[in-house]
Design an enzyme around this catalytic site. Structure first.
Site, PDB file in Angstrom:
ATOM      1  CG  ASP A 190     -10.311 -36.905 -27.878  1.00  0.00           C
ATOM      2  OD1 ASP A 190      -9.330 -37.117 -28.616  1.00  0.00           O
ATOM      3  OD2 ASP A 190     -10.903 -35.821 -27.850  1.00  0.00           O
ATOM      4  CD  GLU A 277      -4.764 -30.362 -37.414  1.00  0.00           C
ATOM      5  OE1 GLU A 277      -4.661 -29.110 -37.528  1.00  0.00           O
ATOM      6  OE2 GLU A 277      -5.510 -30.912 -36.583  1.00  0.00           O
TER       7      GLU A 277
HETATM    8  C1  UGA Z   1      -8.482 -31.045 -32.343  1.00  0.00           C
HETATM    9  C2  UGA Z   1      -7.540 -32.032 -33.032  1.00  0.00           C
HETATM   10  O1  UGA Z   1      -8.209 -33.281 -33.201  1.00  0.00           O
HETATM   11  C3  UGA Z   1      -6.289 -32.196 -32.165  1.00  0.00           C
HETATM   12  O2  UGA Z   1      -5.459 -33.180 -32.744  1.00  0.00           O
HETATM   13  C4  UGA Z   1      -5.586 -30.853 -32.081  1.00  0.00           C
HETATM   14  O3  UGA Z   1      -4.436 -30.958 -31.247  1.00  0.00           O
HETATM   15  C5  UGA Z   1      -6.528 -29.852 -31.474  1.00  0.00           C
HETATM   16  O4  UGA Z   1      -7.786 -29.790 -32.155  1.00  0.00           O
HETATM   17  C6  UGA Z   1      -5.856 -28.485 -31.511  1.00  0.00           C
HETATM   18  O5  UGA Z   1      -6.047 -27.781 -32.496  1.00  0.00           O
HETATM   19  O6  UGA Z   1      -5.061 -28.220 -30.605  1.00  0.00           O
HETATM   20  P1  UGA Z   1      -9.598 -31.692 -29.886  1.00  0.00           P
HETATM   21  O7  UGA Z   1     -10.439 -32.900 -29.828  1.00  0.00           O
HETATM   22  O8  UGA Z   1     -10.267 -30.383 -29.715  1.00  0.00           O
HETATM   23  O9  UGA Z   1      -8.765 -31.737 -31.167  1.00  0.00           O
HETATM   24  O10 UGA Z   1      -8.360 -31.794 -28.829  1.00  0.00           O
HETATM   25  P2  UGA Z   1      -8.161 -32.763 -27.611  1.00  0.00           P
HETATM   26  O11 UGA Z   1      -8.567 -34.146 -27.972  1.00  0.00           O
HETATM   27  O12 UGA Z   1      -8.749 -32.156 -26.407  1.00  0.00           O
HETATM   28  O13 UGA Z   1      -6.572 -32.749 -27.449  1.00  0.00           O
HETATM   29  C7  UGA Z   1      -5.694 -33.374 -28.372  1.00  0.00           C
HETATM   30  C8  UGA Z   1      -4.748 -34.335 -27.635  1.00  0.00           C
HETATM   31  O14 UGA Z   1      -3.987 -33.592 -26.668  1.00  0.00           O
HETATM   32  C9  UGA Z   1      -5.471 -35.444 -26.880  1.00  0.00           C
HETATM   33  O15 UGA Z   1      -4.808 -36.665 -27.056  1.00  0.00           O
HETATM   34  C10 UGA Z   1      -5.427 -34.975 -25.434  1.00  0.00           C
HETATM   35  O16 UGA Z   1      -5.378 -36.028 -24.488  1.00  0.00           O
HETATM   36  C11 UGA Z   1      -4.148 -34.173 -25.388  1.00  0.00           C
HETATM   37  N1  UGA Z   1      -4.175 -33.074 -24.378  1.00  0.00           N
HETATM   38  C12 UGA Z   1      -5.251 -32.235 -24.270  1.00  0.00           C
HETATM   39  C13 UGA Z   1      -3.106 -32.914 -23.502  1.00  0.00           C
HETATM   40  O17 UGA Z   1      -2.129 -33.676 -23.577  1.00  0.00           O
HETATM   41  N2  UGA Z   1      -3.171 -31.914 -22.568  1.00  0.00           N
HETATM   42  C14 UGA Z   1      -4.220 -31.081 -22.415  1.00  0.00           C
HETATM   43  O18 UGA Z   1      -4.210 -30.196 -21.536  1.00  0.00           O
HETATM   44  C15 UGA Z   1      -5.302 -31.250 -23.310  1.00  0.00           C
HETATM   45 MN    MN Z   2      -9.864 -34.841 -29.489  1.00  0.00          MN
END
Ligand code: UGA
Ligand code: MN
Length: 331
Positions: A190, A277
């Site tokens: 995203d 991280e």
């Molecule tokens: C923030 C950070 O930018 C992420 O890199 C980090 O993993 C996350 O917090 C965390 O602390 O877990 P955020 O934008 O809130 O990110 O997270 P998402 O973008 O919703 O998810 C990170 C990645 O995991 C995305 O590429 C998303 O597609 C993937 N994801 C999310 C899954 O594969 N499964 C899910 O159920 C949700």
């Molecule tokens: Mn994200």
């Protein structure tokens, strides 16, 4: 008689005056229109010229500082392994299309997509094949216990943990520290990426860091450098600044050889929110060793843009009637 003669003499005179006025009216209108056309042309031209100047300036800047962006698709540098966890939702194809259209332009690039799904989906397989990007498609489904539900706040559980670990496992099984030269980057689906970020990270010897836009409640979360040594002295982070590495996943890259020498470096469900991280980095580096990129951390080449979930209330009404707008279509 006199009135007759005066009437006769007045008529042609009035006629002439009327015709004269008509001509004058036509001339005035014509001049006005011509003047307006000329002004518009000049105005347009002025915009063109200034846009041209701006473009020239930008190109010059690009040629001076970023020769690698010109040549495109040809680099003899190490391969960038971008790891993207992804999961099925209405915006998934839009997100991955945006990413693929950026990644297509990056030379020496290998895209590792890990689907949070029980098996590979045709949406992702087709998108990867259509893109022509060298890639590996993996799957790793998040255990139910850790999976966010639609109404859960997104910080309830960490995301992407086992997907990124699956990709690390693939790197460790398939690449050789003595043979393969590379840089590993965690590229969430995203975010928004500028091409420069990939050329910045390509020279990573250990772990490199740079600013990330629109994250941690700030316009930009960035490493702060020591003015004398040019090394990372800290961060400007406002959210949990006490973290060992108070940065976002999009703000660092790891040299492949270094990563392969540290098999213990991975992500974990057993850490506090926001510590993913720090969890991987604590195994492989220390703050003083970090390599600042992006013009001494003064440029933003990646943004933590989060996509708003679309409102699909009409679709739900349709589905209640056994219909759908995307029948037979992939959206
Ligand atoms: C923030 C950070 O930018 C992420 O890199 C980090 O993993 C996350 O917090 C965390 O602390 O877990 P955020 O934008 O809130 O990110 O997270 P998402 O973008 O919703 O998810 C990170 C990645 O995991 C995305 O590429 C998303 O597609 C993937 N994801 C999310 C899954 O594969 N499964 C899910 O159920 C949700
Ligand atoms: Mn994200």
């Amino acid at each position: 008689m006199s009135s007759d003669s005066s009437g006769n003499a007045a008529l042609p005179c009035q006629d002439m005056r009327r015709r004269y006025r008509k001509k004058l009216f036509v001339i005035v209108i014509f001049s006005l229109v011509a003047g307006m056309v000329y002004w518009l042309y000049q105005y347009d031209h002025r915009i063109d010229t200034s846009a041209d100047d701006l473009l020239k300036e930008a190109l010059l800047e690009c040629y001076k500082t970023k020769p690698q962006i010109r040549g495109q698709l040809h680099s003899d540098g190490p391969t960038i392994y971008a790891i993207t966890p992804t999961y099925s939702r209405p915006v998934q194809k839009a997100e991955l299309t945006r990413l693929s259209h950026t990644f297509m332009l990056v030379p020496d690039f290998h895209w590792i997509i890990v689907e949070d799904a029980p098996s590979p989906t045709s949406l992702v397989t087709k998108l990867l094949l259509r893109s022509g990007i060298p890639h590996t498609q993996l799957v790793a489904a998040t255990p139910k216990k850790w999976k966010l539900k639609e109404k859960d706040a997104n910080w309830k559980y960490p995301r992407g943990v086992i997907q990124r670990n699956r990709a690390l496992e693939w790197l460790r099984e398939n690449l050789d520290a003595n043979r393969d030269k590379g840089v590993v980057y965690f590229a969430d689906d995203d975010n928004a990426y500028s091409l420069e970020i990939f050329e910045e990270m390509r020279s990573t010897k250990g772990v490199s860091v740079w600013p990330v836009g629109l994250v941690g409640g700030l316009m930009v979360e960035k490493p702060l450098l020591n003015a004398t040594t040019g090394r990372v002295a800290g961060w400007n982070s406002a959210w949990k600044p006490e973290r060992p590495f108070p940065i976002d996943m999009a703000g660092f890259a790891i040299n492949l050889e270094l990563l392969l020498h540290h098999p213990e470096a991975k992500f974990s469900f057993d850490v506090e929110g926001g510590y993913q991280e720090s969890e991987i980095l604590r195994h492989i580096t220390t703050r003083d060793k970090l390599e600042p990129k992006a013009d001494k951390c003064t440029k933003v080449y990646v943004w933590h843009t989060r996509t708003e979930p679309p409102k699909l209330n009409q679709e739900q009404l349709l589905q209640k009637k056994g219909k759908r707008s995307d029948e037979g279509m992939e959206v």
